[in-house]
Motif scaffolding. Structure first.
Motif, mmCIF file in Angstrom:
data_model
loop_
_atom_site.group_PDB
_atom_site.id
_atom_site.type_symbol
_atom_site.label_atom_id
_atom_site.label_comp_id
_atom_site.label_asym_id
_atom_site.label_seq_id
_atom_site.Cartn_x
_atom_site.Cartn_y
_atom_site.Cartn_z
ATOM 1 N N ALA A 18 46.423 27.755 41.030
ATOM 2 C CA ALA A 18 46.105 29.072 40.461
ATOM 3 C C ALA A 18 44.674 29.083 39.925
ATOM 4 C CB ALA A 18 47.082 29.407 39.349
ATOM 5 N N LEU A 19 44.001 30.219 40.100
ATOM 6 C CA LEU A 19 42.641 30.390 39.605
ATOM 7 C C LEU A 19 42.626 31.415 38.491
ATOM 8 C CD1 LEU A 19 40.778 30.604 43.048
ATOM 9 C CD2 LEU A 19 41.058 28.573 41.591
ATOM 10 N N ALA A 20 41.719 31.235 37.548
ATOM 11 C CA ALA A 20 41.628 32.147 36.406
ATOM 12 C C ALA A 20 41.300 33.566 36.828
ATOM 13 C CB ALA A 20 40.575 31.633 35.428
ATOM 14 N N THR A 21 40.631 33.692 37.973
ATOM 15 C CA THR A 21 40.194 35.017 38.442
ATOM 16 C C THR A 21 41.254 35.768 39.238
ATOM 17 O OG1 THR A 21 39.202 33.887 40.350
ATOM 18 C CG2 THR A 21 37.751 34.423 38.486
ATOM 19 N N GLN A 22 42.365 35.113 39.538
ATOM 20 C CA GLN A 22 43.416 35.742 40.351
ATOM 21 C C GLN A 22 44.291 36.669 39.499
ATOM 22 O OE1 GLN A 22 45.127 32.132 41.961
ATOM 23 N NE2 GLN A 22 44.087 32.393 43.921
ATOM 24 N N LYS A 23 43.653 37.697 38.954
ATOM 25 C CA LYS A 23 44.339 38.623 38.048
ATOM 26 C C LYS A 23 44.299 40.063 38.564
ATOM 27 C CE LYS A 23 44.809 35.282 34.961
ATOM 28 N NZ LYS A 23 46.128 34.700 34.623
ATOM 29 N N MET A 24 43.956 40.248 39.847
ATOM 30 C CA MET A 24 43.738 41.601 40.348
ATOM 31 C C MET A 24 44.776 42.044 41.379
ATOM 32 S SD MET A 24 39.546 41.591 40.672
ATOM 33 C CE MET A 24 39.523 43.260 41.335
ATOM 34 N N GLU A 25 45.946 41.478 41.325
ATOM 35 C CA GLU A 25 46.996 41.891 42.250
ATOM 36 C C GLU A 25 47.330 43.363 42.042
ATOM 37 O OE1 GLU A 25 51.579 40.668 43.524
ATOM 38 O OE2 GLU A 25 50.428 39.390 42.151
ATOM 39 N N GLY A 26 47.445 44.109 43.125
ATOM 40 C CA GLY A 26 47.722 45.540 43.040
ATOM 41 C C GLY A 26 46.474 46.391 42.940
ATOM 42 N N GLN A 27 45.303 45.732 42.876
ATOM 43 C CA GLN A 27 44.035 46.445 42.826
ATOM 44 C C GLN A 27 43.400 46.460 44.217
ATOM 45 O OE1 GLN A 27 41.479 45.599 39.418
ATOM 46 N NE2 GLN A 27 43.156 44.525 38.383
#
Length: 269
Positions: A18-27
């Motif tokens: 997991a990467l810290a930047t992988q927070k944009m799911e659904g965008q």
């Protein structure tokens, strides 16, 4: 990528961690390419962004991808309709070089979360003249836009291109579109060494009448390097601004490495 006498290669290796930047799911991230951009470069950028952010990334057609050339403005309405039907939680628009014209137009008509312009073509006549000067010195009018370049009168040629596209300079005025943009935030990435659009952009964001424009400047990147994001600082800044999560230039798990002249120490494990 050949940059003068130097060969620069971007290396990135995807991992399952997991990467810290992988927070944009659904965008949704929509990229408007520059004139005749290399499809492979666009594909690699698309895959990389999707992996490191988790967002859905789509590439709009190139500005020249139609019978009647119109700086890509003919793609704005279809993309706008696509966005409305996509039902994404957040919308991010990216414009590369000439793609900035369509990107800025879309953000002027549609509410989006962010607008990113990389090496944007702010002044068409200036960019046209720069490319003519660059190639006419050695009689190599081999640039893809060379079909409308003329040694006689660059001013006249630029006006002819606009006339044939049924457009005016105001129609492709990116700077004016930014002043009325509906984007919640605007980030612009420019290089003083850009051989196509250097010096085209505004000196300060305040000239737009709005203070929410962030202009990131680089000193040694060519136009090709800017469009390919072939620089660790540019990659890190772009991702930091897109995700609102700080990305270090040395974090190879997120931005990979930019290798010069196939340096052995640049290999990614």
């Amino acid at each position: 990528m050949n940059i003068g006498d130097t060969v620069k290669t971007w290396q990135f290796k995807a991992h399952n961690k997991a990467l810290a930047t992988q927070k944009m799911e659904g965008q949704l991230v929509v990229i408007f390419p520059g004139y005749r951009m290399n499809p492979q470069t666009l594909f690699l950028t698309q895959r990389w962004l999707n992996h490191v952010t988790g967002a859905d990334v789509v590439i709009a057609p190139n500005p020249d991808d139609s019978e009647a050339f119109s700086f890509g403005l003919n793609h704005v309405l279809p993309v706008q309709q696509f966005i409305k039907s996509y039902n994404a939680s957040h919308i991010h628009i990216v414009g590369l070089s000439m793609g900035a014209v369509a990107a800025a137009q879309l953000a002027e008509k549609t509410e989006v979360d962010s607008l990113f312009l990389v090496a944007p073509m702010i002044n068409f006549k200036s960019s046209l003249n720069a490319m003519y000067t660059k190639y006419s010195a050695n009689s190599l009018l081999s640039w893809p836009m060379g079909w409308f370049l003329s040694a006689e009168d660059i001013e006249e040629v630029s006006e002819l291109v606009l006339e044939n596209a049924n457009l005016t300079m105001a129609s492709i005025d990116v700077q004016n579109k930014l002043a009325f943009s509906k984007a919640s935030k605007i980030n612009v990435f420019v290089s003083s060494n850009d051989d196509v659009v250097s010096g085209n952009f505004i000196d300060t964001p305040n000239q737009l009448g709005r203070k929410d424009v962030v202009v990131r400047r680089y000193n040694n990147l060519s136009h090709a390097e800017m469009l390919g994001l072939i620089d660790e600082s540019l990659l890190a800044d772009f991702l930091t601004d897109l995700t609102n999560i700080y990305v270090d230039t040395k974090d190879t798990s997120i931005i990979g490495k930019v290798c010069r002249d196939n340096a052995i120490e640049c290999k990614i494990d």
